[in-house]
Enzyme design. Structure first.
Site, PDB file in Angstrom:
ATOM      1  N   ASP A 106      -2.714   5.855  -6.078  1.00 14.81           N
ATOM      2  CA  ASP A 106      -3.724   5.919  -7.130  1.00 14.81           C
ATOM      3  C   ASP A 106      -4.367   7.294  -7.123  1.00 14.81           C
ATOM      4  O   ASP A 106      -4.599   7.877  -6.063  1.00 14.81           O
ATOM      5  CB  ASP A 106      -4.795   4.853  -6.900  1.00 14.81           C
TER       6      ASP A 106
ATOM      7  N   ASP B 205       1.458   1.898  -3.155  1.00 12.01           N
ATOM      8  CA  ASP B 205       1.284   2.546  -4.452  1.00 12.01           C
ATOM      9  C   ASP B 205       0.317   3.717  -4.290  1.00 12.01           C
ATOM     10  O   ASP B 205      -0.422   3.793  -3.316  1.00 12.01           O
ATOM     11  CB  ASP B 205       0.738   1.545  -5.494  1.00 12.01           C
TER      12      ASP B 205
ATOM     13  N   ASP C  29     -14.819  -0.493  -2.938  1.00 12.47           N
ATOM     14  CA  ASP C  29     -15.241  -1.657  -2.158  1.00 12.47           C
ATOM     15  C   ASP C  29     -15.557  -1.328  -0.695  1.00 12.47           C
ATOM     16  O   ASP C  29     -16.691  -1.466  -0.246  1.00 12.47           O
ATOM     17  CB  ASP C  29     -14.240  -2.820  -2.296  1.00 12.47           C
TER      18      ASP C  29
HETATM   19  P1  ATP Z   1      -3.068  -2.095  -1.013  1.00 10.65           P
HETATM   20  O1  ATP Z   1      -2.656  -1.308   0.157  1.00 10.65           O
HETATM   21  O2  ATP Z   1      -2.769  -3.500  -0.844  1.00 10.65           O
HETATM   22  O3  ATP Z   1      -2.594  -1.519  -2.328  1.00 10.65           O
HETATM   23  P2  ATP Z   1      -5.579  -1.042  -1.895  1.00 10.65           P
HETATM   24  O4  ATP Z   1      -6.880  -0.861  -1.203  1.00 10.65           O
HETATM   25  O5  ATP Z   1      -4.836   0.203  -2.241  1.00 10.65           O
HETATM   26  O6  ATP Z   1      -4.678  -1.997  -1.017  1.00 10.65           O
HETATM   27  P3  ATP Z   1      -5.554  -1.517  -4.709  1.00 10.65           P
HETATM   28  O7  ATP Z   1      -5.680  -2.776  -5.444  1.00 10.65           O
HETATM   29  O8  ATP Z   1      -4.301  -0.736  -4.827  1.00 10.65           O
HETATM   30  O9  ATP Z   1      -5.820  -1.888  -3.183  1.00 10.65           O
HETATM   31  O10 ATP Z   1      -6.805  -0.634  -5.105  1.00 10.65           O
HETATM   32  C1  ATP Z   1      -6.850   0.770  -4.949  1.00 10.65           C
HETATM   33  C2  ATP Z   1      -8.268   1.221  -4.663  1.00 10.65           C
HETATM   34  O11 ATP Z   1      -9.140   0.873  -5.741  1.00 10.65           O
HETATM   35  C3  ATP Z   1      -8.908   0.589  -3.451  1.00 10.65           C
HETATM   36  O12 ATP Z   1      -8.534   1.233  -2.264  1.00 10.65           O
HETATM   37  C4  ATP Z   1     -10.392   0.734  -3.764  1.00 10.65           C
HETATM   38  O13 ATP Z   1     -10.833   2.034  -3.538  1.00 10.65           O
HETATM   39  C5  ATP Z   1     -10.415   0.486  -5.256  1.00 10.65           C
HETATM   40  N1  ATP Z   1     -10.620  -0.944  -5.571  1.00 10.65           N
HETATM   41  C6  ATP Z   1      -9.669  -1.864  -5.799  1.00 10.65           C
HETATM   42  N2  ATP Z   1     -10.190  -3.061  -6.078  1.00 10.65           N
HETATM   43  C7  ATP Z   1     -11.523  -2.911  -6.032  1.00 10.65           C
HETATM   44  C8  ATP Z   1     -12.641  -3.777  -6.258  1.00 10.65           C
HETATM   45  N3  ATP Z   1     -12.457  -5.059  -6.552  1.00 10.65           N
HETATM   46  N4  ATP Z   1     -13.893  -3.252  -6.136  1.00 10.65           N
HETATM   47  C9  ATP Z   1     -14.078  -1.958  -5.833  1.00 10.65           C
HETATM   48  N5  ATP Z   1     -13.076  -1.104  -5.617  1.00 10.65           N
HETATM   49  C10 ATP Z   1     -11.803  -1.546  -5.715  1.00 10.65           C
HETATM   50 MG    MG Z   2      -3.092   0.380  -3.379  1.00 16.68          MG
END
Ligand code: ATP
Ligand code: MG
Length: 452
Positions: free
Chosen positions: A66, A64, A146
């Site tokens: 963001d 995805d 995070d």
């Molecule tokens: P994936 O590849 O599985 O989507 P992701 O790191 O992109 O992993 P997401 O849940 O899509 O995970 O979150 C997007 C971004 O938002 C993360 O990369 C991080 O920067 C931030 N983020 C998400 N969850 C948290 C959290 N619990 N605390 C702080 N930052 C977060």
């Molecule tokens: Mg993501």
């Protein structure tokens, strides 16, 4: 907007120009590019952020996209017809393009606030962030993320990558560091512990010892996390193609217990056949996802909780409860306990119950019962489950083989072998043996796989 705060991460901000990094617009979805450009053309800052930037830098296709911006959610909504604002705890904009949703979040401030205080619309209770809606600068936005590898930005204004926290170095070293003090960051949001395990599994990264050291003490905090959120997190752990690695990572770090306490207990007590079954189930699921075949989380959840259901049903039967009732009760009890931790929705718990309860029917080989079971809407899932149980006993291995062969036979032939419907399971059992001899050497179909 808040005043800019100094870069607290102790890393100088690096701006990496387009010709020195591998993020290319070719690998960014059209929808995400549209949102980035529209924000940019309207005078706002617009950057891809988080997992998408991390994955693109690693040459992995992101799941995805963001976007981070200095536009407020209301300002974002004014720019896009297909936009809705969501979340109270963490307010953001979703821009919807068919099945793809682009998440657009306004830069968050670091909101340094005292314990139990609320600072504007950032609210912290006992160290836990319960609301986070203070707008801030991009530097602050990076610091509230995070992991360092999750805090890099791809700027649509000049196609540069921005690294405020040393994420590039970590990508290179293949290691996860939390931003800031690990204990504080886990207390703010305990789900970050699961994210550490999940990302390490997904990316084949190490968790830096500074980030894994607090697990032992803080893992129990996950018991207070919202069960619905833990369900979402479980899906990401087990249904994204790297379930086996996630499972092993969770176990290694003592993070399985807060999610699946009964499972962790059984495994800690040395239930080797359950461990083998879970690992095979996870491996099969990963293989199916890699082949683009459909998977259901109900199957894996049923596998994870099998040891508990089986033992509880057996205890009830030993106490004189009829088997049918015992299985039903055991299934209910196990699910009632489990859903307090992980909110598995009804549509999945129903399937789990069917899978478990059908297990006791595979031993019944009268013609009528065999055909009824074959026609059961959940037969295929229950049969795949039976194959996974082959390690439990020789009898179950044979049962699996019998049902594999039964499915391959044309209905008339199977009916003939089973004899008249009034015949008992004993004669059907001997029929099985004869048949197996005749068809000896034939390869088992399915290979322990899930439903096709
Ligand atoms: P994936 O590849 O599985 O989507 P992701 O790191 O992109 O992993 P997401 O849940 O899509 O995970 O979150 C997007 C971004 O938002 C993360 O990369 C991080 O920067 C931030 N983020 C998400 N969850 C948290 C959290 N619990 N605390 C702080 N930052 C977060
Ligand atoms: Mg993501």
């Amino acid at each position: 907007m808040n005043q800019e705060k100094p870069n607290l991460s102790a890393h100088p901000t690096r701006i990496i120009p387009r010709d020195q990094h591998s993020v290319s617009r070719r690998n960014i979805s059209k929808a995400a590019l549209k949102v980035l450009y529209r924000l940019h053309e309207s005078g706002y800052r617009a950057l891809l952020v988080g997992g998408a930037v991390r994955d693109l830098l690693l040459d992995v296709q992101p799941k995805d996209f963001d976007i981070a911006t200095d536009a407020t959610p209301e300002e974002v909504r004014k720019l896009f017809r297909n936009c809705r604002l969501i979340g109270r705890r963490f307010r953001l904009a979703h821009v919807v393009f068919g099945r793809e949703i682009i998440e657009v979040a306004t830069f968050r401030g670091s909101g340094e606030s005292g314990d139990g205080d609320s600072d504007g619309d950032r609210h912290i209770v006992d160290g836990r962030i319960v609301r986070d809606n203070i707008w801030g600068s991009i530097e602050e936005d990076a610091l509230r993320r995070d992991f360092r590898v999750n805090a890099m930005y791809y700027d649509i204004a000049d196609f540069s990558v921005r690294d405020d926290v040393g994420g590039m170095q970590d990508l290179h070293d293949r290691v996860l560091h939390l931003i800031g003090d690990p204990e504080t960051r886990y207390r703010e949001d305990p789900v970050r512990m699961l994210r550490a395990a999940r990302l390490a599994a997904k990316l084949d990264f190490d968790i830096d010892p500074s980030a894994s050291a607090p697990f032992a003490e803080l893992a129990p905090l996950l018991q207070d996390a919202a069960p619905a959120r833990l369900f979402d997190e479980s899906l990401k752990l087990f249904m994204a193609g790297y379930a086996l690695k996630s499972f092993r990572m969770l176990r290694r770090h003592g993070l399985l217990a807060p999610l699946f306490p009964a499972t962790a207990r059984a495994l800690d007590a040395g239930d080797e056949s359950l461990l083998a079954m879970i690992e095979q189930g996870m491996a099969n699921t990963d293989a199916r996802i890699a082949e683009g075949k459909p998977v259901t989380p109900a199957f894996l959840f049923a596998v994870l909780l099998w040891g508990d259901v089986r033992d509880q049903a057996q205890a009830l039967i030993d106490d004189g409860t009829s088997p049918a009732l015992a299985w039903q009760r055991a299934a209910h009890r196990v699910l009632a306990n489990q859903t307090q931790h992980v909110a598995i929705p009804r549509r999945f718990t129903h399937v789990m119950e069917d899978i478990w309860i059908l297990q006791s029917r595979f031993g019944q080989r009268t013609r009528k019962r065999v055909f009824r079971l074959l026609e059961h809407p959940r037969f295929r899932a229950a049969y795949d489950f039976l194959l996974l149980r082959a390690g439990e006993s020789e009898e179950l291995r044979e049962q699996g083989q019998w049902w594999t062969e039964a499915q391959e036979l044309p209905a008339e032939q199977l009916a003939e072998q089973l004899g008249p419907s009034s015949r008992g399971s004993k004669s059907a059992g001997s029929g099985t043996r004869k048949r197996r001899r005749r068809r000896g050497g034939r390869k088992k179909a399915g290979g322990g796989d899930q439903a096709d």
